[in-house]
Design a protein around this motif. Structure first.
Motif, short mmCIF file in Angstrom:
data_model
loop_
_atom_site.label_atom_id
_atom_site.label_comp_id
_atom_site.label_asym_id
_atom_site.label_seq_id
_atom_site.Cartn_x
_atom_site.Cartn_y
_atom_site.Cartn_z
N ASP A 49 48.12 49.87 34.99
CA ASP A 49 46.81 50.17 34.42
C ASP A 49 45.76 49.16 34.87
O ASP A 49 44.59 49.51 35.06
CB ASP A 49 46.90 50.19 32.90
N SER A 50 46.17 47.91 35.05
CA SER A 50 45.22 46.88 35.47
C SER A 50 44.68 47.17 36.86
O SER A 50 43.48 46.99 37.13
CB SER A 50 45.87 45.50 35.42
N ALA A 51 45.56 47.62 37.76
CA ALA A 51 45.10 47.97 39.11
C ALA A 51 44.17 49.18 39.07
O ALA A 51 43.16 49.22 39.76
CB ALA A 51 46.30 48.25 40.01
N LYS A 52 44.52 50.15 38.25
CA LYS A 52 43.68 51.34 38.11
C LYS A 52 42.28 50.95 37.64
O LYS A 52 41.26 51.40 38.20
CB LYS A 52 44.32 52.31 37.13
N ARG A 53 42.20 50.10 36.62
CA ARG A 53 40.90 49.67 36.11
C ARG A 53 40.13 48.89 37.16
O ARG A 53 38.92 49.06 37.32
CB ARG A 53 41.09 48.83 34.85
N SER A 54 40.83 48.02 37.87
CA SER A 54 40.18 47.20 38.88
C SER A 54 39.57 48.07 39.98
O SER A 54 38.41 47.84 40.39
CB SER A 54 41.20 46.22 39.48
N ILE A 55 40.32 49.05 40.45
CA ILE A 55 39.82 49.94 41.50
C ILE A 55 38.64 50.76 41.00
O ILE A 55 37.60 50.87 41.67
CB ILE A 55 40.94 50.86 42.01
N LEU A 56 38.77 51.35 39.82
CA LEU A 56 37.70 52.19 39.29
C LEU A 56 36.44 51.37 39.02
O LEU A 56 35.31 51.84 39.29
CB LEU A 56 38.16 52.90 38.02
N ASP A 57 36.59 50.16 38.48
CA ASP A 57 35.43 49.33 38.19
C ASP A 57 34.67 48.99 39.48
O ASP A 57 33.44 49.08 39.53
CB ASP A 57 35.84 48.04 37.48
N ALA A 58 35.41 48.58 40.51
CA ALA A 58 34.76 48.18 41.76
C ALA A 58 34.14 49.38 42.45
O ALA A 58 33.00 49.32 42.94
CB ALA A 58 35.77 47.50 42.68
N ALA A 59 34.87 50.50 42.52
CA ALA A 59 34.33 51.69 43.18
C ALA A 59 33.13 52.25 42.43
O ALA A 59 32.17 52.73 43.05
CB ALA A 59 35.42 52.75 43.32
#
Length: 374
Positions: free
Chosen positions: A277-287
């Motif tokens: 979930d942390s990777a998912k949030r990181s990618i979505l936040d940056a994109a």
């Protein structure tokens, strides 16, 4: 049960399949041994971007091999499409890189410099209004941008499968099994499997993040470790993107099937392949910072893979130190798909001719000999 072949390639990723393809083209009998399926690891989950002008070691020691491999890719497309019958969706692409802060301008300057200096590539500066005219969904507070043209892209899984299928058409075999050792003795070289062995004239270890285990079989150090990367596949609202878009903390790529891929992360988590979930949030936040419409996208799939990385971020390509008939093709990190033709051709050249014209000198295994046991 003992089988025989000219060359055994351990590993069915892009590097191993490329080695097998070029050996088969040279008329060499070759057997690929792969336990999980062709392209089932990192090669099957790569975004498939082919940028030979930027990345770890580029510009720098990896630059010559990267550009050689890029042009080999373009020369292979028609052959692989025809031989394999698999459409791996090869195409040229343009990339728009944006900056939101003054500290990001230097990266844009470098992009313009390297693309303008390379034959077949180009780059031009874009102001805010030009970027928004190309893609109105980009965050309007950008301060600078570059459109770089000449890169390429493909479906990495289908490309890897196309290499394997074409190798089969040319006479190669694929064995679903797991290599557990490499031995030599009175009857020559043997690649050990759980249920037997394959006698061969040469062996190639193209086992990605698991290459250190192969080094133990050979009594040498093969310093490759896994670096985990995650990607998201999205259904985006609105029309398809006409460009790839990148920012310091994010990248989004339009795929021919209508999905947009976003990523990526880079973490040292051992052999952990679970998505987080942390990777998912990181990618979505940056994109979403780069393109706010990403926040409205539906996540169709999240993937994780293990990229094989060496201490200097250069691949390991060449004859294994202390062995006359074992070769290494591993450690290409995030450039594995790009570098696969050059890795495959150079190793095949070494096996068949004893030398290669490709620029593998910075990548030879000998650079790690001092760390080897004994």
């Amino acid at each position: 049960m003992t089988q025989t072949t000219d060359v055994v390639v351990a590993g069915g990723g892009a590097a191993g399949c490329a080695v097998a393809y070029y050996l088969a083209r040279a008329g060499v009998g070759v057997t690929i041994v792969e336990s999980e399926g062709i392209g089932s690891r990192a090669s099957g989950y790569s975004a498939g971007g082919l940028n030979p002008l930027q990345g770890a070691g580029i510009p720098g020691p990896l630059g010559p091999l990267a550009i050689e491999s890029f042009w080999m890719h373009l020369g292979l497309w028609d052959e692989l499409l025809g031989e394999s019958g698999l459409d791996f969706q090869p195409r040229t692409v343009s990339m728009v890189k944006v900056a939101f802060g003054e500290d990001e301008i230097a990266d844009l300057d470098e992009t313009v410099q390297v693309f303008e200096a390379s034959q077949g590539f180009s780059a031009r500066r874009l102001d805010r209004q030009e970027v928004l005219a190309l893609e109105p969904r980009i965050a309007p507070d950008l301060i600078d941008a570059v459109c770089a043209s000449g890169n390429a892209s493909l479906d990495s899984l289908k490309y890897t499968m196309a290499l394997a299928k074409s190798a089969e058409v040319l006479g190669a075999r694929i064995v679903q099994s797991c290599v557990t050792g490499v031995e030599t003795g009175g009857s020559g070289l043997r690649v050990v499997l759980p249920d037997g062995e394959i006698s061969c004239g040469a062996a190639v270890l193209a086992t990605g993040p698991w290459s250190m285990e192969g080094g133990e079989w050979l009594g040498i150090t093969v310093p490759v470790e896994p670096v985990k990367g995650e990607l998201l596949r999205l259904e985006m609202p609105g029309p398809e993107l006409s460009y790839d878009f990148a920012w310091a903390g994010a990248a989004v790529y339009q795929k021919p099937d209508g999905l947009v891929w976003a990523g990526t992360t880079e973490e040292r988590r051992g052999f952990d392949l679970e998505t987080s979930d942390s990777a998912k949030r990181s990618i979505l936040d940056a994109a979403s910072r780069m393109m706010p419409a990403v926040a409205e996208a539906r996540v169709v799939k999240q993937t994780a893979c293990l990229r094989p990385v060496t201490p200097d971020w250069l691949p390991i390509v060449g004859r294994a130190p202390g062995w006359d008939d074992v070769y290494l093709a591993t450690g290409a990190g995030r450039k594995g798909i790009l570098l696969s033709p050059a890795i495959g051709k150079s190793v095949a050249d070494l096996i068949v001719d004893g030398a290669t014209d490709l620029s593998i000198d910075p990548c030879t295994p000998e650079r790690f000999v001092e760390a080897a046991p004994g």
